[in-house]
Design an enzyme around this catalytic site. Sequence first.
Site, PDB file in Angstrom:
ATOM      1  N   CYS A 101      -4.385  13.652  13.408  1.00 48.14           N
ATOM      2  CA  CYS A 101      -4.612  12.260  13.038  1.00 48.14           C
ATOM      3  C   CYS A 101      -4.546  11.476  14.334  1.00 48.14           C
ATOM      4  CB  CYS A 101      -3.520  11.880  12.047  1.00 48.14           C
ATOM      5  SG  CYS A 101      -2.979  10.208  12.057  1.00 48.14           S
ATOM      6  N   ARG A 112      -3.941  11.015   4.578  1.00 50.30           N
ATOM      7  CA  ARG A 112      -2.912  12.061   4.595  1.00 50.30           C
ATOM      8  C   ARG A 112      -1.989  11.980   3.383  1.00 50.30           C
ATOM      9  NH1 ARG A 112      -1.880  14.470   9.058  1.00 50.30           N
ATOM     10  NH2 ARG A 112       0.272  14.602   8.396  1.00 50.30           N
ATOM     11  N   ARG A 149      -8.445  -0.037   5.137  1.00 48.60           N
ATOM     12  CA  ARG A 149      -7.549   0.922   4.479  1.00 48.60           C
ATOM     13  C   ARG A 149      -6.246   0.239   4.085  1.00 48.60           C
ATOM     14  NH1 ARG A 149      -6.289   6.124   7.652  1.00 48.60           N
ATOM     15  NH2 ARG A 149      -5.101   6.319   5.739  1.00 48.60           N
ATOM     16  N   ARG A 180       1.389  14.887  13.174  1.00 51.06           N
ATOM     17  CA  ARG A 180       1.796  14.645  11.780  1.00 51.06           C
ATOM     18  C   ARG A 180       1.754  15.881  10.884  1.00 51.06           C
ATOM     19  NH1 ARG A 180      -0.578   8.921   9.900  1.00 51.06           N
ATOM     20  NH2 ARG A 180       1.258   8.924   8.590  1.00 51.06           N
ATOM     21  N   ASP A 235       5.038   0.778  11.995  1.00 50.86           N
ATOM     22  CA  ASP A 235       3.829   0.115  11.503  1.00 50.86           C
ATOM     23  C   ASP A 235       3.723  -1.340  11.976  1.00 50.86           C
ATOM     24  OD1 ASP A 235       3.069   2.414  10.273  1.00 50.86           O
ATOM     25  OD2 ASP A 235       3.526   1.775   8.228  1.00 50.86           O
ATOM     26  N   LYS A 242       0.838  -1.208   0.000  1.00 50.39           N
ATOM     27  CA  LYS A 242       0.000   0.000   0.000  1.00 50.39           C
ATOM     28  C   LYS A 242       0.875   1.260   0.000  1.00 50.39           C
ATOM     29  CE  LYS A 242      -1.681   1.737   3.988  1.00 50.39           C
ATOM     30  NZ  LYS A 242      -1.408   3.175   4.165  1.00 50.39           N
ATOM     31  N   ASN A 243       1.867   1.271   0.879  1.00 52.38           N
ATOM     32  CA  ASN A 243       2.653   2.497   1.025  1.00 52.38           C
ATOM     33  C   ASN A 243       3.567   2.764  -0.176  1.00 52.38           C
ATOM     34  OD1 ASN A 243       1.399   3.000   3.402  1.00 52.38           O
ATOM     35  ND2 ASN A 243       3.175   2.593   4.711  1.00 52.38           N
TER      36      ASN A 243
HETATM   37  C1  UD1 Z   1       4.631   6.894   6.171  1.00 52.56           C
HETATM   38  C2  UD1 Z   1       3.744   5.693   6.048  1.00 52.56           C
HETATM   39  C3  UD1 Z   1       3.221   5.242   7.406  1.00 52.56           C
HETATM   40  C4  UD1 Z   1       4.381   5.049   8.381  1.00 52.56           C
HETATM   41  C5  UD1 Z   1       5.290   6.275   8.403  1.00 52.56           C
HETATM   42  C6  UD1 Z   1       6.547   6.067   9.237  1.00 52.56           C
HETATM   43  C7  UD1 Z   1       2.755   5.979   3.848  1.00 52.56           C
HETATM   44  C8  UD1 Z   1       1.549   6.270   3.039  1.00 52.56           C
HETATM   45  N1  UD1 Z   1       2.635   6.020   5.182  1.00 52.56           N
HETATM   46  O1  UD1 Z   1       3.831   7.948   6.694  1.00 52.56           O
HETATM   47  O2  UD1 Z   1       2.511   4.020   7.245  1.00 52.56           O
HETATM   48  O3  UD1 Z   1       3.878   4.835   9.685  1.00 52.56           O
HETATM   49  O4  UD1 Z   1       5.714   6.602   7.066  1.00 52.56           O
HETATM   50  O5  UD1 Z   1       7.257   4.976   8.781  1.00 52.56           O
HETATM   51  O6  UD1 Z   1       3.818   5.671   3.319  1.00 52.56           O
HETATM   52  N2  UD1 Z   1       7.001  14.766  10.255  1.00 52.56           N
HETATM   53  C9  UD1 Z   1       7.184  16.094  10.527  1.00 52.56           C
HETATM   54  N3  UD1 Z   1       7.051  16.980   9.494  1.00 52.56           N
HETATM   55  C10 UD1 Z   1       6.757  16.588   8.217  1.00 52.56           C
HETATM   56  C11 UD1 Z   1       6.584  15.230   7.954  1.00 52.56           C
HETATM   57  C12 UD1 Z   1       6.714  14.327   8.992  1.00 52.56           C
HETATM   58  O7  UD1 Z   1       7.434  16.482  11.666  1.00 52.56           O
HETATM   59  O8  UD1 Z   1       6.642  17.454   7.330  1.00 52.56           O
HETATM   60  C13 UD1 Z   1       7.111  13.780  11.352  1.00 52.56           C
HETATM   61  C14 UD1 Z   1       5.798  13.039  11.606  1.00 52.56           C
HETATM   62  O9  UD1 Z   1       4.934  13.764  12.448  1.00 52.56           O
HETATM   63  C15 UD1 Z   1       6.272  11.755  12.231  1.00 52.56           C
HETATM   64  C16 UD1 Z   1       7.618  11.502  11.533  1.00 52.56           C
HETATM   65  O10 UD1 Z   1       8.000  12.751  10.956  1.00 52.56           O
HETATM   66  O11 UD1 Z   1       6.498  11.948  13.600  1.00 52.56           O
HETATM   67  C17 UD1 Z   1       7.566  10.453  10.446  1.00 52.56           C
HETATM   68  O12 UD1 Z   1       6.554  10.774   9.519  1.00 52.56           O
HETATM   69  P1  UD1 Z   1       6.650  10.389   7.977  1.00 52.56           P
HETATM   70  O13 UD1 Z   1       7.876   9.552   7.763  1.00 52.56           O
HETATM   71  O14 UD1 Z   1       6.491  11.625   7.166  1.00 52.56           O
HETATM   72  O15 UD1 Z   1       5.369   9.476   7.813  1.00 52.56           O
HETATM   73  P2  UD1 Z   1       4.344   9.469   6.610  1.00 52.56           P
HETATM   74  O16 UD1 Z   1       5.049   9.678   5.325  1.00 52.56           O
HETATM   75  O17 UD1 Z   1       3.175  10.327   6.953  1.00 52.56           O
END
Ligand code: UD1
Length: 422
Positions: A121, A97, A401, A126, A309, A22-23
């Site tokens: 969320c 998201r 999902r 996030r 995850d 999925k990711n």
């Molecule tokens: C992706 C995965 C999700 C997984 C996560 C971490 C997808 C669709 N989802 O989510 O399943 O749990 O990676 O492995 O691929 N952060 C910030 N600022 C930003 C972006 C992120 O502070 O602009 C923080 C987030 O709040 C979180 C951390 O960085 O604490 C990791 O988030 P991120 O790696 O961005 O996760 P996603 O891409 O949302």
Amino acid sequence: MDKIIVQGGRRLQGEVAVSGSKNAALPILISSLLTSETCVYQGIPHLVDINTTLKLLGGLGVEVDKESWAKDSGDLTLRADRVKNVEASYDLVKTMRASFLVTGPLLARFGRAHVSTPGGCAIGTRPVNLHLKGLAAMGASIDQVHGYMEVRAKKLRGAKIYLDLPSVGATENLMMAASLAEGTTVIENAAKEPEIEDLAAVLNKMGAQVQGAGSDIIRIEGVTSLRGVKHRVIPDRIEAASFVIAGVLTGGNVLVTGARPAHLDAFSIKLKEAGVDLVGGENSFGVKGNGKIKSVDVTTLPYPGFPTDLQAQMMVLMSVADGVSVITETIFENRFMHAQELDRMGADIRLEGNRAVVRGVKELSGAPVMATDLRASVSLILAGLVANGTTEVSRVYHLDRGYERIEQKLSKLGAAIERIRG
Ligand code: UD1
């Protein structure tokens, strides 16, 4: 709303095929926005999040041919030659998201994106600040108006970007944007997840020049246009590991086929430490159940660390392990909601900030429980498989999902599980 009912105590046995990731699929489908040519994707799982992505892309004007996919094939054909708007609405972004990933491609190809901010969320705040900081470094102007990000740039310019955290989403958004920017972009402290490598492989097949994906420095030479692509997404490592945990919990022999154990090293090492006998080869991953599990400590970290995850699923395993385990969650600030539900099933879990102290108990007992997020919901089903009696999991829309036909797959392995539609 649907419910899933599990009768615990069956030993799982047999083979199960893993679905496409999925990711990996979400950003890859979104990358179709970067070209006017036809893109064919294979191995796309049948999930609510994929449907949400298709709705999002369809709304932008992408032509989506899902006939064959709807008939179960996993093949989707997308063509973004008539994009008519660059707006992603709150309704879609708030439910998923990853919708925010359209920002980079829309901006790079059409010079503008108007995308709702995702908001809070269940598992944490996030934010998307790192996505926006990177786009700003590439010359985009960013204004927040009425809950939307209005992002503009006549032409994005390559830039040196340092991510304060190795965000998966920010790395993907910026990699896509940089592919059509003018000049060279370097993303430092980039995320290293296998899904990033898969997206880079797609972009490179489209004619982009992305180097270093999978390491913490990614270098992208911008090109003026990209072409169509055919690509099969990587297998879902989280789904594969979830089935392996189901095997371990029930003392069964489960083999996940089509999986890539190389993407699950941290997980495998932890299971071995817990005394689990893992089996498999390059493309299969499984367990030979011996029923005995020792407690181990686990800390979630960006890849190649232990995946957040899989934290909820691992907590179930530790709930019935021999000893005390400390599980530390370092990625999301509020990702222990499953703990209270597991406690209702007889687990002994004490939360201390971002740590959970899990004392193994002899037995869990089936109970009505409520899913709070995607991975929490699968953990409750796993708990139900090993619990004494009946577990009724409500709010399973979270599960839909991210887990393709989970009740069918588990039934095939011998679980007593059924979905009650409602
Ligand atoms: C992706 C995965 C999700 C997984 C996560 C971490 C997808 C669709 N989802 O989510 O399943 O749990 O990676 O492995 O691929 N952060 C910030 N600022 C930003 C972006 C992120 O502070 O602009 C923080 C987030 O709040 C979180 C951390 O960085 O604490 C990791 O988030 P991120 O790696 O961005 O996760 P996603 O891409 O949302």
